[in-house]
Design an enzyme around this catalytic site. Structure first.
Site, PDB file in Angstrom:
ATOM      1  N   PHE A 128       1.037  -6.269  -1.417  1.00 49.66           N
ATOM      2  CA  PHE A 128       0.967  -5.054  -0.605  1.00 49.66           C
ATOM      3  C   PHE A 128      -0.233  -4.212  -1.036  1.00 49.66           C
ATOM      4  CE2 PHE A 128       5.546  -5.983  -1.644  1.00 49.66           C
ATOM      5  CZ  PHE A 128       5.692  -6.913  -0.628  1.00 49.66           C
ATOM      6  N   HIS A 129      -1.373  -4.897  -1.205  1.00 54.15           N
ATOM      7  CA  HIS A 129      -2.649  -4.275  -1.547  1.00 54.15           C
ATOM      8  C   HIS A 129      -3.651  -4.486  -0.408  1.00 54.15           C
ATOM      9  CE1 HIS A 129      -1.813  -4.859  -6.168  1.00 54.15           C
ATOM     10  NE2 HIS A 129      -1.056  -3.922  -5.623  1.00 54.15           N
ATOM     11  N   PRO A 130      -3.312  -4.146   0.834  1.00 54.17           N
ATOM     12  CA  PRO A 130      -4.247  -4.426   1.938  1.00 54.17           C
ATOM     13  C   PRO A 130      -5.518  -3.606   1.806  1.00 54.17           C
ATOM     14  CG  PRO A 130      -2.466  -3.011   2.695  1.00 54.17           C
ATOM     15  CD  PRO A 130      -2.097  -3.463   1.307  1.00 54.17           C
TER      16      PRO A 130
END
Length: 548
Positions: A446-448
């Site tokens: 969840f590091h876009p």
């Protein structure tokens, strides 16, 4: 009687997460400037769930989470991956694990190929202004603390040293080795970016914060961003205007979505959805990449992994270690393995040690696209996990899983690491079996990032210039992780904060020197505009407010 003109501010900041909190706080330091900060989510109450970093996942799926899902991923056996994303004051810093892993000089120096002024030297100076490391090296309000002493941490260091992994050197070009975890905590409690930056700033009369404000469109007239429309708690559209600039800090999913909804993006895609084209920028929504991760847990074979009964800062549950390693000779560190203790598991039951293997330099790329012109419809998120043509991401994760198993099998960890909680390949498994395990279990960190990146003028996919200004639209910048051209070898809170800190400095400098690319606003106009909004200004406007 004619309608009253919409409220006007000097700067509109969209999104009160990591980036928006920093930018709004920094701009509101200027006393002759008015700032409106719009956040779609709520202000979270102070509860055990919101303050314990290990309980952040309990907020996933709540009102504090956009709760996205990806499209089916061919590289993961057509699985849909759930994507939590913070939707509250503080953004994802309010619901994540609070890990602070900035990466190294090589990561930020690589950005210099995309724009002047982006480098490790610049990042280091910005991080120093942001951080309070508890030792006097930082100048900022964000507390960053190392994990507490814990027998598992000592055992992990011993296991890593036994495999020839050194202590990771802070500031090394490509950090390699084992290190303690660092978290954004104070006295063991989470500190969000809203706590650290908006907390001190919200007493300023020139800053207004509105929660429950879902921005649906950027207003553009004659190729200049003039304001935004938003819906407050699902109500009718509200319009606010900007004298100087609109600053998008809505994150690497919402910021490109807003650009597309406003007619800024690939012309062909916009026309297909009936959206009038304002600026034909093919790079909007492209270049999406995320750190892909394979997680696991092993049972405690002898005794539960628990900390001492009394702990100071941070709690025993945030102890653990992080390992950086190379997947093969001749590369920089491209594997991260985060280890943490299981939470008070009874002997032989539940996880004794949890771990996550991360590909730090993913080659796979994806997209954020619109499903329709409806601003309330979730976007189509396709991170393209394990889609790189050479299968290098898969090879990195395969090597990382093998390294994690070797570390867990080390004698130093014999007291803590037993059999796997979930079925896992044998230690001697071949590539084919490990690859199937990776494809079956991998998910996102969840590091876009990268969906509206900056780059040089000749780059057709560069949405922004080096000063984060949207090409073809004056008065509009993107100041969050969307702007990042290439992910760091770490986690994304720190580089996103760097982007925001530098963005605020660029905005302040451009208006101080008159280099904004926009008509100047004389002080008389500023005074008049500020008087216009005095009746509407408050430290924070909560979700009960109906409109400005």
């Amino acid at each position: 009687m004619p309608d009253a003109p919409p409220p006007t501010y000097d700067f509109l900041v969209v999104g009160a997460g990591v980036a928006g909190s920093v930018v709004a706080a920094r701009l509101s330091e200027l006393p002759d400037t008015t700032v409106l900060l719009l956040e779609a989510g709520p202000e979270l109450p102070d509860t055990p769930q919101t303050r314990d970093p290990l309980r952040g996942a309990e907020l996933w799926g709540s009102d504090a989470d956009w709760s996205y899902d990806t499209v089916p991923q061919p590289g993961l056996g057509e699985r849909v991956v759930h994507w939590p994303s913070g939707r509250a004051l503080g953004g994802s810093s309010a619901i994540n694990a609070a890990l602070w892993v900035p990466g190294g000089p090589a990561d930020y120096d690589a950005w210099s190929a995309y724009g002047e002024g982006w480098s490790w030297e610049s990042a280091r100076a910005s991080l120093r202004r942001l951080e309070d490391d508890g030792r006097g090296a930082g100048e900022g309000p964000l507390p960053v603390r190392s994990g507490g002493e814990h027998p598992l941490t000592e055992a992990l260091f011993s296991a890593a040293h036994g495999l020839g992994l050194p202590r990771a050197e802070s500031g090394a070009d490509s950090p390699e080795g084992v290190d303690t975890l660092r978290l954004t905590v104070r006295d063991g409690h989470r500190v969000t970016f809203a706590d650290a930056f908006l907390g001190p700033a919200r007493t300023r009369a020139n800053l207004r914060i509105v929660t429950g404000a879902h921005v649906t469109r950027i207003l553009v007239e004659d190729s200049r961003a003039t304001g935004v429309t938003y819906r407050h708690d699902g109500g009718p559209p509200v319009t606010v205007t900007a004298r100087r600039e609109v600053l998008l800090a809505a994150g690497a999913v919402r910021s490109p979505q807003l650009l597309l909804l406003s007619g800024i993006g690939p012309a062909r895609d916009l026309e297909r959805l009936g959206i009038a084209v304002v600026a034909d920028l093919p790079g909007v929504g492209r270049n999406l990449h995320d750190h892909i991760c394979v997680g696991g847990a092993v049972r405690a074979p002898a005794a539960p992994v628990t900390g001492p009964p009394q702990r100071a800062e941070p709690s025993a549950d945030t102890a653990g270690a992080v390992v950086f390693a190379r997947s093969r000779p001749g590369t920089g560190a491209d594997i991260e393995i985060v280890f943490a203790p299981g939470r008070n598991a009874p002997q032989g039951e539940g996880p004794g040690v949890t771990y996550g293997v991360v590909a730090l330099q993913p080659r796979s790329r994806g997209t954020v696209r619109l499903v329709s012109a409806d601003p309330l419809a979730p976007p189509l998120i396709d991170p393209g996990y394990l889609s790189d043509p050479g299968d290098e991401d898969l090879a990195v994760l395969r090597a990382g899983v093998r390294l994690a198993r070797r570390l867990l099998a080390a004698p130093a960890l014999s007291t803590y690491a037993g059999e796997a909680v979930e079925p896992a390949p044998a230690d001697a498994a071949g590539d084919e079996e490990l690859d199937a395990h990776v494809r079956r279990t991998a998910g996102g960190m969840f590091h876009p990032a990268g969906t509206a990146r900056f780059g040089p003028d000749h780059d057709p996919d560069a949405v922004l210039d080096a000063e984060l200004r949207v090409r073809g639209v004056t008065g509009l910048r993107v100041v969050d992780a969307s702007a990042i051209p290439v992910l760091n070898r770490g986690h994304t809170m720190a580089p996103t904060a760097f982007v925001a800190e530098r963005a605020a400095a660029l905005v302040r400098r451009s208006w101080h020197t008159g280099d904004s690319g926009m008509p100047s606003t004389d002080s008389g106009t500023r005074r008049t505009g500020r008087a216009d909004i005095t009746a509407h200004t408050h430290h924070t406007e909560h979700a009960k407010e109906q409109q400005p």
